[in-house]
Design a protein around this motif. Structure first.
Motif, PDB file in Angstrom:
ATOM      1  N   ASN A  76       0.858  -1.218  -0.183  1.00 11.30           N
ATOM      2  CA  ASN A  76      -0.103  -0.039   0.065  1.00 11.30           C
ATOM      3  C   ASN A  76       1.144   1.368  -0.158  1.00 11.30           C
ATOM      4  N   ASN A  77       0.381   2.188   0.295  1.00 10.83           N
ATOM      5  CA  ASN A  77       1.280   3.580   0.357  1.00 10.83           C
ATOM      6  C   ASN A  77       2.268   3.780   1.138  1.00 10.83           C
ATOM      7  N   ASN A  78       2.251   2.835   2.322  1.00 12.19           N
ATOM      8  CA  ASN A  78       3.439   2.981   3.190  1.00 12.19           C
ATOM      9  C   ASN A  78       4.040   1.673   3.744  1.00 12.19           C
ATOM     10  N   THR A  79       3.659   0.600   3.025  1.00 16.66           N
ATOM     11  CA  THR A  79       4.063  -0.776   3.275  1.00 16.66           C
ATOM     12  C   THR A  79       4.879  -1.492   1.935  1.00 16.66           C
ATOM     13  N   ILE A  80       5.892  -2.034   2.153  1.00 17.54           N
ATOM     14  CA  ILE A  80       6.416  -2.888   1.121  1.00 17.54           C
ATOM     15  C   ILE A  80       6.529  -4.437   1.627  1.00 17.54           C
ATOM     16  N   GLN A  81       6.657  -5.231   0.938  1.00 13.07           N
ATOM     17  CA  GLN A  81       6.848  -6.710   1.065  1.00 13.07           C
ATOM     18  C   GLN A  81       8.141  -7.020   0.317  1.00 13.07           C
ATOM     19  N   ILE A  82       9.233  -7.595   1.140  1.00 12.19           N
ATOM     20  CA  ILE A  82      10.358  -7.762   0.493  1.00 12.19           C
ATOM     21  C   ILE A  82      10.752  -9.521   0.462  1.00 12.19           C
ATOM     22  N   SER A  83      11.136 -10.001  -0.601  1.00 10.36           N
ATOM     23  CA  SER A  83      11.623 -11.228  -0.656  1.00 10.36           C
ATOM     24  C   SER A  83      12.924 -11.198  -0.947  1.00 10.36           C
ATOM     25  N   SER A  84      13.842 -11.762  -0.087  1.00 12.78           N
ATOM     26  CA  SER A  84      15.366 -11.692   0.037  1.00 12.78           C
ATOM     27  C   SER A  84      15.969 -12.861   0.080  1.00 12.78           C
ATOM     28  N   TYR A  85      17.063 -13.318  -0.706  1.00 15.74           N
ATOM     29  CA  TYR A  85      17.926 -14.145  -0.581  1.00 15.74           C
ATOM     30  C   TYR A  85      19.002 -13.816   0.328  1.00 15.74           C
ATOM     31  N   SER A  86      19.319 -14.274   1.495  1.00 15.80           N
ATOM     32  CA  SER A  86      20.421 -13.748   2.605  1.00 15.80           C
ATOM     33  C   SER A  86      21.708 -14.886   2.042  1.00 15.80           C
ATOM     34  N   SER A  87      22.650 -14.044   1.635  1.00 18.62           N
ATOM     35  CA  SER A  87      23.755 -14.904   1.320  1.00 18.62           C
ATOM     36  C   SER A  87      24.492 -15.362   2.729  1.00 18.62           C
ATOM     37  N   VAL A  88      24.306 -14.349   3.922  1.00 17.13           N
ATOM     38  CA  VAL A  88      24.771 -15.003   5.124  1.00 17.13           C
ATOM     39  C   VAL A  88      24.097 -16.083   5.715  1.00 17.13           C
TER      40      VAL A  88
END
Length: 121
Positions: A76-88
């Motif tokens: 929405n106007n103030n929220t994002i959803q992140i999908s991340s691959y963590s190398s660590v």
């Protein structure tokens, strides 16, 4: 003579449906979506992230090595959803980030319940 008159009349009816028109008024473009995540963000002194066009890359502050990369989408106007691959951690992490503090801070919670913050660089 009757056949040619009928043929001309039919052709006129068919062609009357082919009318070229110009613009009918102002463009009805959809309103632009949120873009608050675009740009550079820091995670304390640990890492920096560059967000742009739905993807991001994170690098370690001390070595400059890539620590994460992935995608994000605006919820929405103030929220994002992140999908991340963590190398660590060698795994995919999903987090929701809420924009706060007048657009200079995102508070995030990942799918394991860990909280972290990103500050606009």
């Amino acid at each position: 003579m009757m056949k040619s008159t009928v043929a001309i009349a039919v052709a006129g009816i068919v062609l009357s449906g082919c009318v070229a028109t110009g613009p009918s008024g102002p463009s009805q473009r959809p309103a632009p979506g949120p873009t608050f995540a675009e740009g550079n963000w820091n995670q304390g002194g640990l890492a920096s992230y560059v967000f742009g066009n739905g993807s991001f890359v994170g690098t370690a502050a001390d070595t400059g090595n890539k620590v994460a990369d992935g995608t994000y989408r605006y919820v929405n106007n103030n929220t994002i959803q992140i999908s991340s691959y963590s190398s660590v951690q060698q795994k995919t992490i999903v987090a929701n980030c809420l924009l706060v503090a007048g657009g200079t801070l995102m508070n995030c919670t990942n799918d394991s319940g860990l909280n972290f913050s990103l500050t606009r660089a």
